[in-house]
Every structure is written in structure tokens, then in C-alpha cells.
Design a protein around this motif. Structure first.
Motif, PDB file in Angstrom:
ATOM      1  N   ARG A 173      89.160  48.551  91.688  1.00 19.54           N
ATOM      2  CA  ARG A 173      88.812  48.170  90.309  1.00 19.54           C
ATOM      3  C   ARG A 173      89.836  47.183  89.731  1.00 19.54           C
ATOM      4  O   ARG A 173      89.492  46.293  88.949  1.00 19.54           O
ATOM      5  CB  ARG A 173      88.739  49.429  89.447  1.00 19.54           C
ATOM      6  N   GLY A 174      91.097  47.327  90.114  1.00 19.22           N
ATOM      7  CA  GLY A 174      92.123  46.426  89.638  1.00 19.22           C
ATOM      8  C   GLY A 174      92.293  45.185  90.474  1.00 19.22           C
ATOM      9  O   GLY A 174      93.099  44.303  90.142  1.00 19.22           O
ATOM     10  N   GLY A 175      91.543  45.095  91.554  1.00 17.51           N
ATOM     11  CA  GLY A 175      91.684  43.968  92.464  1.00 17.51           C
ATOM     12  C   GLY A 175      90.660  42.873  92.228  1.00 17.51           C
ATOM     13  O   GLY A 175      89.911  42.872  91.252  1.00 17.51           O
ATOM     14  N   TYR A 176      90.640  41.924  93.139  1.00 13.38           N
ATOM     15  CA  TYR A 176      89.696  40.811  93.101  1.00 13.38           C
ATOM     16  C   TYR A 176      88.413  41.218  93.813  1.00 13.38           C
ATOM     17  O   TYR A 176      88.414  42.069  94.709  1.00 13.38           O
ATOM     18  CB  TYR A 176      90.282  39.591  93.811  1.00 13.38           C
ATOM     19  N   TRP A 177      87.314  40.563  93.410  1.00 13.57           N
ATOM     20  CA  TRP A 177      86.104  40.657  94.220  1.00 13.57           C
ATOM     21  C   TRP A 177      85.305  39.375  94.091  1.00 13.57           C
ATOM     22  O   TRP A 177      85.526  38.557  93.195  1.00 13.57           O
ATOM     23  CB  TRP A 177      85.281  41.891  93.903  1.00 13.57           C
ATOM     24  N   LEU A 178      84.383  39.216  95.021  1.00 16.10           N
ATOM     25  CA  LEU A 178      83.594  37.985  95.098  1.00 16.10           C
ATOM     26  C   LEU A 178      82.451  38.045  94.093  1.00 16.10           C
ATOM     27  O   LEU A 178      81.725  39.030  94.019  1.00 16.10           O
ATOM     28  CB  LEU A 178      83.048  37.806  96.512  1.00 16.10           C
ATOM     29  N   TYR A 179      82.298  36.967  93.342  1.00 10.94           N
ATOM     30  CA  TYR A 179      81.199  36.832  92.390  1.00 10.94           C
ATOM     31  C   TYR A 179      80.090  35.965  92.992  1.00 10.94           C
ATOM     32  O   TYR A 179      80.318  35.230  93.965  1.00 10.94           O
ATOM     33  CB  TYR A 179      81.715  36.224  91.089  1.00 10.94           C
TER      34      TYR A 179
ATOM     35  N   THR B 207      83.295  32.684  93.826  1.00  9.58           N
ATOM     36  CA  THR B 207      84.693  32.641  93.431  1.00  9.58           C
ATOM     37  C   THR B 207      85.238  34.062  93.399  1.00  9.58           C
ATOM     38  O   THR B 207      84.487  35.023  93.212  1.00  9.58           O
ATOM     39  CB  THR B 207      84.875  31.987  92.048  1.00  9.58           C
ATOM     40  N   MET B 208      86.536  34.184  93.579  1.00 10.83           N
ATOM     41  CA  MET B 208      87.209  35.480  93.541  1.00 10.83           C
ATOM     42  C   MET B 208      87.921  35.634  92.199  1.00 10.83           C
ATOM     43  O   MET B 208      88.721  34.780  91.811  1.00 10.83           O
ATOM     44  CB  MET B 208      88.218  35.587  94.685  1.00 10.83           C
ATOM     45  N   LYS B 209      87.616  36.723  91.489  1.00 12.52           N
ATOM     46  CA  LYS B 209      88.232  36.983  90.186  1.00 12.52           C
ATOM     47  C   LYS B 209      88.487  38.474  90.041  1.00 12.52           C
ATOM     48  O   LYS B 209      87.878  39.280  90.735  1.00 12.52           O
ATOM     49  CB  LYS B 209      87.306  36.496  89.059  1.00 12.52           C
ATOM     50  N   ARG B 210      89.392  38.810  89.109  1.00 14.84           N
ATOM     51  CA  ARG B 210      89.553  40.203  88.750  1.00 14.84           C
ATOM     52  C   ARG B 210      89.525  40.336  87.237  1.00 14.84           C
ATOM     53  O   ARG B 210      89.761  39.367  86.503  1.00 14.84           O
ATOM     54  CB  ARG B 210      90.827  40.799  89.332  1.00 14.84           C
ATOM     55  N   LYS B 211      89.251  41.532  86.757  1.00 14.29           N
ATOM     56  CA  LYS B 211      89.082  41.759  85.332  1.00 14.29           C
ATOM     57  C   LYS B 211      90.430  41.699  84.606  1.00 14.29           C
ATOM     58  O   LYS B 211      91.483  41.982  85.178  1.00 14.29           O
ATOM     59  CB  LYS B 211      88.429  43.122  85.112  1.00 14.29           C
ATOM     60  N   ASP B 212      90.349  41.377  83.325  1.00 14.90           N
ATOM     61  CA  ASP B 212      91.573  41.253  82.532  1.00 14.90           C
ATOM     62  C   ASP B 212      92.328  42.559  82.398  1.00 14.90           C
ATOM     63  O   ASP B 212      93.548  42.565  82.171  1.00 14.90           O
ATOM     64  CB  ASP B 212      91.233  40.720  81.131  1.00 14.90           C
ATOM     65  N   ASP B 213      91.619  43.693  82.512  1.00  8.38           N
ATOM     66  CA  ASP B 213      92.265  45.004  82.340  1.00  8.38           C
ATOM     67  C   ASP B 213      92.774  45.582  83.654  1.00  8.38           C
ATOM     68  O   ASP B 213      92.969  46.787  83.779  1.00  8.38           O
ATOM     69  CB  ASP B 213      91.294  45.991  81.680  1.00  8.38           C
ATOM     70  N   TYR B 214      93.019  44.741  84.648  1.00  6.29           N
ATOM     71  CA  TYR B 214      93.346  45.225  85.985  1.00  6.29           C
ATOM     72  C   TYR B 214      94.592  46.107  86.029  1.00  6.29           C
ATOM     73  O   TYR B 214      94.684  47.046  86.825  1.00  6.29           O
ATOM     74  CB  TYR B 214      93.476  44.060  86.970  1.00  6.29           C
ATOM     75  N   LEU B 215      95.573  45.820  85.165  1.00  2.00           N
ATOM     76  CA  LEU B 215      96.808  46.609  85.220  1.00  2.00           C
ATOM     77  C   LEU B 215      96.583  48.070  84.851  1.00  2.00           C
ATOM     78  O   LEU B 215      97.296  48.954  85.338  1.00  2.00           O
ATOM     79  CB  LEU B 215      97.857  45.991  84.294  1.00  2.00           C
TER      80      LEU B 215
END
Length: 609
Positions: free
Chosen positions: A228-234, A238-246
Motif C-alpha cells: 500500500r505504501g509502495g509504487y504500482w503500475l497505472y 507509469t509507476m506512482k505511489r499515493k501521497d499517504d504512503y508513509l
């Protein structure tokens, strides 16, 4: 000791209705939940029906290992062109017509629906009857963890997927669209956080680590949180992660530390961990937290994944290794690392159980070995080894803690100590000063260098256990690591052939001799010999009768006919054509065409499929 099994004793559960097709109920008549979940014994039988779906090919030979190729560690043999098989998944060339997609997809949702049915029965019958009952509470935890596992795998392979946490009933809406991975993961994490304190430790359960237990659920909370805190493919690739990852790194950190505080254990000898699995030994409070249990006659570990054994008159049957380990991985190890000979097996056994060199493109994941089972499986056997499949080990807890601690606070003393515990097991104590203490001190110079050390340590610790693909995706390192591996293999071939360059010191050929009983002894496991040894039957048959036999090693990565790369580096990751590693790997799979069609427009393929 005779291995005890529980998962497959009651496969033919008729008390729960599951779906034959994705998200559809297979009967308008439903179970009387009051009857099924009224007693501990019957409730356990119902939950066993969810475990039973591990015994389908969708898991035994596909999801547990085949679907995890190709990373920079586990690599499947790819054909010269796409062939609509598992090999197309390995080469990133899968199409919606691939039958393996439907097999895994349907089995996953079948398991999820059974888990949903069990949760309903446990919550509305069992726990209403006795809310403090430890057996019922653990069964609820097992049910939720099984559901979480299947959603975890579905999301890793298909991205956003339909999400349902209630059992299917006639009249339901069976045409669900995709739900975002962030929403699903957040639900699953909170779901497990709620039940975890009510669960039992493995040493309190009747089948120990063959049943989902509290320590595994704590680890699963951390694993889900890092996803959940990591990157995933959209879908736009593109690879992105959510702003609340921490926030999710904090959860992973909290729960790994919780297990380390509440249920710590020393790491046993590395080789013994896997010998135990092959020998059907299941120690408690040790490295393995939970392993999928297979009754003798079931399970594919040691058949399609592990050391190759050819069929013959011997009593062990036959097995192969669909996924091999590239020589870049083999040569990434420190040569004194005890994990190297366990993880990378350089020989196979022929029909007479005589060792033969496996070759540079067939290095086997040596952790799995059908020759070690307590009683030989039989000359005609292949599948069905009964060897369990570990899903999580305590070393994973330590490394997830080190990773999350570093992300949140940098390479603190606590993070360094967790890494230290893993590395100390990997080296003889006489080498700790250099290989552990000095190594970690250098790695801890900064947050990035410590992260890089964790990336490497997870490679050396879990090779052949088919975790790497998921790690690389969440780190957004998939493209880089694939490109690095391919480019290094190509350069190894060039340098080995020309005897110049970065890799010229590695073995261009491996030299070996066989003992009278057919055991291979290698001359140069790690380096090109300073002087080429006498080779048997060279220059003519009968020459040097006591000489060495040789096989091409780095040279096998080079095609002298084309004066270019050999097939292995050219084909292995063929669908990913970026040699720089800058772009994202399209590791997300297409939906099978029949899933799209039967969804009546609710689901469409994305990611350019």
C-alpha cells in the motif's frame, strides 16, 4: 515423524456453496449457516474448504511460482516466439487469450467467495454463540488472512480488481467493476489489525505453521502495508505511489516490531530451514511462520520448481525447474555466503541419479529437493511431492522492519540490528567483523545506501522463493533491475569470449570432475582459472584420461555465430525492450477475454492490452 496434514482431508466439503464462475453463485439453495458453524469441528471443516483451493493447479504450479517470473532472480525459459503459455507471462508478452489467466483468476475468486461465506458464518453464528472462543476467533483470522492473500495476489497481477467481502447470493449484482488497490489494501489491513490480537500463536495451534497463525497475520499486515505504501503500475503505464504512503510504512514498522517484541526467535541454520521443508519437518518458533500444507500426492514443489531429477528406475520420480536463476544472481553473492550453495544448485540428477552439470541457463533454485523427502515418492511419480510451500519467514519480518525503519527514520541502530541478525546467519562467525559489522557500517552511511543494502539482502535471502517480482514492483525498481540483469549477462558473454573487460575474471568455462559415485567436484566455481587445466579427451579421445570436463559459463551468453548476445539474454525479458531500465515494466497481466465478455461491460482490459 510422520507428517500431519489437515488442509486436504476435507476437500470434498459440500456444506459450503462456492462459485463455479467468477462472481456467480452456483446454486440458488444455500447452506444453513446455523448448522455448519455451530461447533468448532464443523466451523474448522468449513474454513478448510478455503485452504483446499491452494491445492489447485492455479496455485501449485502457477501462482506460487510460475507467475513470479521474470525478475532479476527467477527466470523462466522463454520460447523463440510467443506461444500463448506461461512463457508469455515470463517474457511480458501475455495476451487475453492465455488460459492460465482464467485459471488463476477464477480460483482466486472462488477462494475469496468461500472465505466470505466463512466470515459470515463465523460472525453471525459461531462468535455470537461465544465471542471469546479462541478457536472461533482464530478461524475468523484464518479466513480473513486467506481472503487477503488472494486479493494480494490478484492485485499484484491484475492491478485494480473487483472487490467483494460478502458471499455471493442469487440475485446479487455479479457484474462488478474495478476497485482501486488503495481502497482494497486499506480495508484488508484494517481487517487483519482488528482480528490479530484475538488469534493464536502457531505453538498454540493443532497443526502449527501449517495453519495461519497470529505471527503470520502480523507479518501479512506488514506485507500489505508495504504494498500500500509502495509504487504500482497505472493504466497509463507509469509507476506512482499515493501521497499517504508513509502512513503505511508506519504500520509496517509497528507490526514487524510487534512480532519482534512479542515472539522473537533466533534464526536457525539457513540450509536446515529448507531441508526441514523437504523432509516434512515443521519446527515451531523458528524461521518459517506459515507454509501452505500439501498432503503426500499433492503439491508441485520439487516437481516444477527445484532441483531437476530425471525419471529412471530409481525410486524418487522426476522433477524439473521451470524457473532458473541467472548467473548474474549467482555471481552477485559473496562467495563465503552460506546462502549461495543453498539457493543456486549447479547440477541435476540424471536417470541413474548421477550428477550432471546444469549449465549457465539452468541454475536451479536448490531450496526444493524431492530427493530429501522422508520416503522416496516412487519411480513413476512427478507431481504430488507433498513438500510444503513457505509463504513467510521470520527473516522477512526483520528485513521489512529494517526497510520501514530506514524509510521513516533513516538507518537507525534498530534498523541496522535487524539487518545484522539476517547477515550473521549467512556467514561464519569468524567472518562477522568484515561481512557483517563493516558491511553494515558502510551501508548505514545514508538512507539510500541502506535501502540499496536491503534490496540486495532480500535478493540473497529469498532467491527461489518467488517474492522478488512483488518487491521490485513496489520499489519501482522492476525496469532497472531487469535492464541491469540483461545488460550484465550480455557483457558477461562478451567479456568471457574476449577475455577482457569487467567480467573477464569470472569463469568463461566451468571445469569439473566426477568421483566414482558420480558426484561432481568443481575446479573454479567463482573465477576463471589462472591456467587452463588439462581437459579430458583433448586434443583427441583418450587424451588426459584424468583431466577435467568443461561447460561454457559466461561464454554461453554469447553467440559466436551471430557475434552477438545468446538467446537467453535476448529472449528472457523480450517484451521489455528498454535496455536503460528507465520505463516501467508492464508486469500487470491482461484480463482473460472471457472475463471481459462475461462482465457485460463492467470490466475492460487496460495497460495497452
Amino acid at each position: 515423524m510422520k507428517k500431519i496434514y489437515f488442509i486436504l482431508l476435507l476437500i470434498a466439503i459440500t456444506s459450503l456453496q462456492s462459485c463455479k464462475k467468477f462472481l456467480t453463485a452456483d446454486s440458488p439453495s444455500l447452506t444453513d449457516l446455523e448448522y455448519v458453524f455451530n461447533t468448532e469441528a464443523d466451523a474448522k471443516k468449513a474454513v478448510n474448504s478455503v485452504y483446499a483451493l491452494f491445492n489447485q493447479d492455479a496455485f501449485t504450479s502457477r501462482l506460487s511460482n510460475n507467475f513470479s517470473g521474470n525478475s532479476d532472480i527467477e527466470c523462466g525459459g522463454v520460447s523463440a516466439s510467443p506461444d500463448n503459455s506461461r512463457r508469455d507471462i515470463w517474457s511480458f508478452e501475455c495476451t487475453p487469450a492465455n488460459g492460465d489467466l482464467l485459471t488463476v483468476w477464477n480460483n482466486g475468486y472462488n477462494a475469496i467467495n468461500r472465505a466470505n461465506e466463512c466470515e459470515k458464518g463465523l460472525k453471525e453464528v459461531s462468535l455470537v454463540k461465544d465471542p471469546t472462543n479462541k478457536v472461533f476467533n482464530n478461524l475468523l483470522g484464518e479466513t480473513r488472512a486467506l481472503r487477503a492473500l488472494w486479493f494480494y495476489w490478484l492485485m499484484n497481477h491484475w492491478g485494480d480488481v473487483p472487490f467483494k467481502t460478502t458471499p455471493s447470493r442469487a440475485g446479487d449484482n455479479f457484474y462488478l467493476g474495478r476497485t482501486g488497490r488503495d481502497t482494497i489494501l486499506t480495508f484488508l489491513i484494517n481487517d487483519l489489525i482488528e482480528i490479530e490480537p484475538k488469534m493464536s500463536w502457531a505453538d498454540e495451534l493443532d497443526f502449527g505453521i501449517e495453519r495461519i497463525n497470529r505471527e503470520f497475520v502480523i507479518g501479512m499486515i506488514a506485507r500489505l502495508s508495504l504494498m500500500r505504501g509502495g509504487y504500482w503500475l497505472y493504466p497509463d503505464k507509469t509507476m506512482k505511489r499515493k501521497d499517504d504512503y508513509l502512513k503505511y510504512y508506519e504500520i509496517a514498522n509497528t507490526y514487524t516490531k510487534k512480532l519482534m517484541d512479542l515472539k522473537p526467535r533466533a534464526l536457525p541454520d539457513y540450509a536446515t530451514v529448507f531441508q526441514n521443508v523437504n523432509k516434512y519437518i515443521k519446527p515451531l518458533n523458528s524461521d518459517v511462520l506459515y507454509e501452505v500444507a500439501f498432503h503426500p500426492g499433492f503439491g508441485d514443489v520439487g516437481w516444477n520448481h527445484g532441483i531437476r531429477v530425471d525419471a529412471g528406475t530409481h525410486p524418487y520420480g522426476s522433477g524439473s525447474n521451470y524457473l532458473s536463476l541467472p548467473i548474474t544472481y549467482y555471481h552477485s553473492f559473496d562467495t563465503t555466503d552460506k546462502r549461495l550453495p543453498v539457493s543456486c544448485f549447479l547440477v541435476y540428477y540424471d536417470k541413474d541419479l548421477i550428477q550432471q552439470p546444469a549449465g549457465a541457463t539452468s541454475v536451479a533454485p536448490g531450496k526444493w529437493n524431492r530427493l530429501l523427502v522422508p520416503t522416496p515418492l516412487g519411480a513413476s511419480t512427478a507431481k504430488g511431492t507433498g513438500i510444503n510451500w513457505p509463504l513467510m519467514r521470520y527473516s522477512d519480518i526483520l528485513l521489512m522492519f529494517a526497510e520501514s525503519e530506514n524509510e521513516l527514520n533513516g538507518p537507525t541502530a534498530a534498523a541496522q540490528n535487524a539487518l545484522r541478525l539476517v547477515r550473521q546467519r549467512a556467514f561464519s562467525e569468524s567472518l562477522w567483523s568484515d561481512k557483517v559489522t563493516a558491511y553494515i557500517t558502510t551501508a548505514a552511511a545514508g538512507k539510500q545506501t541502506f535501502f540499496d543494502a536491503i534490496v540486495n539482502e532480500r535478493a540473497w535471502e529469498f532467491g527461489g522463493e518467488c517474492l522478488r517480482k512483488y518487491d521490485l514492483a513496489r520499489w519501482n525498481l522492476y525496469g532497472k533491475k531487469v535492464a541491469d540483469a540483461r545488460n550484465a549477462l550480455i557483457q558477461m558473454g562478451i567479456d568471457g569470449t574476449t577475455n577482457t573487460g569487467t567480467y573477464a575474471n569470472l569463469p568463461d568455462y566451468m571445469y569439473y570432475k566426477k568421483s566414482a559415485n558420480g558426484v561432481i567436484t568443481w575446479l573454479n566455481l567463482y573465477r576463471r582459472p589462472a591456467v587452463e587445466p588439462p581437459v579430458k579427451d583433448v586434443p583427441t579421445v583418450g587424451s588426459n584420461p584424468d583431466g577435467y570436463t568443461r561447460i561454457a559459463w559466461t561464454r554461453s551468453m554469447y553467440n559466436t555465430t551471430t557475434s552477438g548476445p545468446a538467446n537467453f539474454p535476448l529472449w528472457t525479458w523480450r517484451g521489455y525492450s528498454d535496455y536503460t531500465g528507465a520505463t516501467a515494466v508492464r508486469y500487470i497481466l491482461p484480463l482473460h477475454s472471457s472475463v471481459v465478455t462475461s462482465s457485460l461491460g463492467a470490466l475492460q482490459n487496460q495497460y495497452g492490452y
